[in-house]
Design a protein around this motif. Structure first.
Motif, PDB file in Angstrom:
ATOM      1  N   SER A 160      24.034  43.835 -33.311  1.00  0.00           N
ATOM      2  CA  SER A 160      24.327  42.460 -32.922  1.00  0.00           C
ATOM      3  C   SER A 160      24.036  41.545 -34.099  1.00  0.00           C
ATOM      4  O   SER A 160      23.199  41.844 -34.950  1.00  0.00           O
ATOM      5  CB  SER A 160      23.511  42.036 -31.703  1.00  0.00           C
TER       6      SER A 160
ATOM      7  N   ASP B 159      32.378  38.344 -39.165  1.00  0.00           N
ATOM      8  CA  ASP B 159      33.238  39.414 -39.678  1.00  0.00           C
ATOM      9  C   ASP B 159      32.601  40.093 -40.890  1.00  0.00           C
ATOM     10  O   ASP B 159      32.641  41.318 -41.019  1.00  0.00           O
ATOM     11  CB  ASP B 159      34.608  38.863 -40.067  1.00  0.00           C
TER      12      ASP B 159
ATOM     13  N   ILE C 119      29.710  42.313 -39.732  1.00  0.00           N
ATOM     14  CA  ILE C 119      30.221  43.539 -39.110  1.00  0.00           C
ATOM     15  C   ILE C 119      30.696  44.507 -40.187  1.00  0.00           C
ATOM     16  O   ILE C 119      30.399  45.704 -40.135  1.00  0.00           O
ATOM     17  CB  ILE C 119      31.353  43.207 -38.111  1.00  0.00           C
TER      18      ILE C 119
ATOM     19  N   ALA D 117      34.686  48.599 -36.891  1.00  0.00           N
ATOM     20  CA  ALA D 117      33.851  48.402 -35.709  1.00  0.00           C
ATOM     21  C   ALA D 117      34.682  48.617 -34.449  1.00  0.00           C
ATOM     22  O   ALA D 117      35.908  48.515 -34.471  1.00  0.00           O
ATOM     23  CB  ALA D 117      33.247  47.007 -35.708  1.00  0.00           C
TER      24      ALA D 117
ATOM     25  N   VAL E  46      33.751  45.439 -29.936  1.00  0.00           N
ATOM     26  CA  VAL E  46      33.260  44.145 -30.420  1.00  0.00           C
ATOM     27  C   VAL E  46      33.403  43.112 -29.314  1.00  0.00           C
ATOM     28  O   VAL E  46      34.478  42.931 -28.751  1.00  0.00           O
ATOM     29  CB  VAL E  46      34.030  43.692 -31.680  1.00  0.00           C
TER      30      VAL E  46
ATOM     31  N   ARG F 278      32.489  39.078 -28.764  1.00  0.00           N
ATOM     32  CA  ARG F 278      32.047  37.838 -29.406  1.00  0.00           C
ATOM     33  C   ARG F 278      31.734  36.779 -28.363  1.00  0.00           C
ATOM     34  O   ARG F 278      32.404  36.675 -27.343  1.00  0.00           O
ATOM     35  CB  ARG F 278      33.128  37.305 -30.341  1.00  0.00           C
TER      36      ARG F 278
ATOM     37  N   ALA G 169      27.921  38.288 -31.904  1.00  0.00           N
ATOM     38  CA  ALA G 169      28.741  39.459 -31.628  1.00  0.00           C
ATOM     39  C   ALA G 169      27.853  40.676 -31.432  1.00  0.00           C
ATOM     40  O   ALA G 169      26.816  40.807 -32.084  1.00  0.00           O
ATOM     41  CB  ALA G 169      29.710  39.707 -32.771  1.00  0.00           C
ATOM     42  N   THR G 170      28.254  41.538 -30.514  1.00  0.00           N
ATOM     43  CA  THR G 170      27.658  42.861 -30.366  1.00  0.00           C
ATOM     44  C   THR G 170      28.774  43.872 -30.622  1.00  0.00           C
ATOM     45  O   THR G 170      29.938  43.619 -30.248  1.00  0.00           O
ATOM     46  CB  THR G 170      27.062  43.074 -28.963  1.00  0.00           C
ATOM     47  N   TYR G 171      28.451  45.000 -31.237  1.00  0.00           N
ATOM     48  CA  TYR G 171      29.465  45.937 -31.648  1.00  0.00           C
ATOM     49  C   TYR G 171      28.859  47.288 -31.963  1.00  0.00           C
ATOM     50  O   TYR G 171      27.629  47.426 -32.091  1.00  0.00           O
ATOM     51  CB  TYR G 171      30.215  45.409 -32.877  1.00  0.00           C
TER      52      TYR G 171
ATOM     53  N   CYS H  20      29.802  50.930 -34.475  1.00  0.00           N
ATOM     54  CA  CYS H  20      30.549  51.332 -35.668  1.00  0.00           C
ATOM     55  C   CYS H  20      31.437  52.531 -35.383  1.00  0.00           C
ATOM     56  O   CYS H  20      31.074  53.415 -34.604  1.00  0.00           O
ATOM     57  CB  CYS H  20      29.601  51.672 -36.813  1.00  0.00           C
TER      58      CYS H  20
END
Length: 123
Positions: free
Chosen positions: A57, A79, A82, A90, A93, A95, A117-119, A121
């Protein structure tokens, strides 16, 4: 008396000429298998086959003359964060755009906005 050519016509003529010149080499490009293989391998890097289990995050903020400029800059910083964490790309994602707030008492002082953002990989 000759009439000057307007800018839209110049753009249309330029687009047609560029399109015709690009079509001239189509036969050679279709038979060049190395170019096709390079294109396929580069496109495969853009697709994510598996998402990692680690969740990341980030929250980034920015300031600008308007809310849209501040939000756009904060989104750009997200961006970059990330990309830093996930060079292969990623996935998942999500946002969240924060509210835009004035920096000072006057609207000419600018605005501030945050984006979170949480994401995961790609692997």
């Amino acid at each position: 008396m000759t009439l000057p050519i307007s800018n839209p016509w110049r753009g249309a003529v330029a687009a047609i000429l560029l399109g015709l010149s690009a079509c001239g080499g189509a036969d050679e490009a279709s038979t060049d298998e190395t170019r096709v293989d390079a294109l396929v391998s580069s496109e495969s890097r853009l697709t994510c086959t598996t998402c990692g289990t680690t969740s990341y995050s980030t929250t980034q903020g920015a300031q600008g003359y308007t809310c849209s400029v501040a939000r756009g800059a904060a989104n750009g910083y997200v961006d970059e964060a990330i990309l830093w964490d996930c060079p292969a790309g990623a996935c998942n994602v999500k946002r969240t755009f924060g509210t835009c707030t004035p920096i000072g008492p006057s609207r000419t002082d600018g605005f501030e906005s945050y984006v979170s953002a949480t994401y995961s990989c790609c692997q």
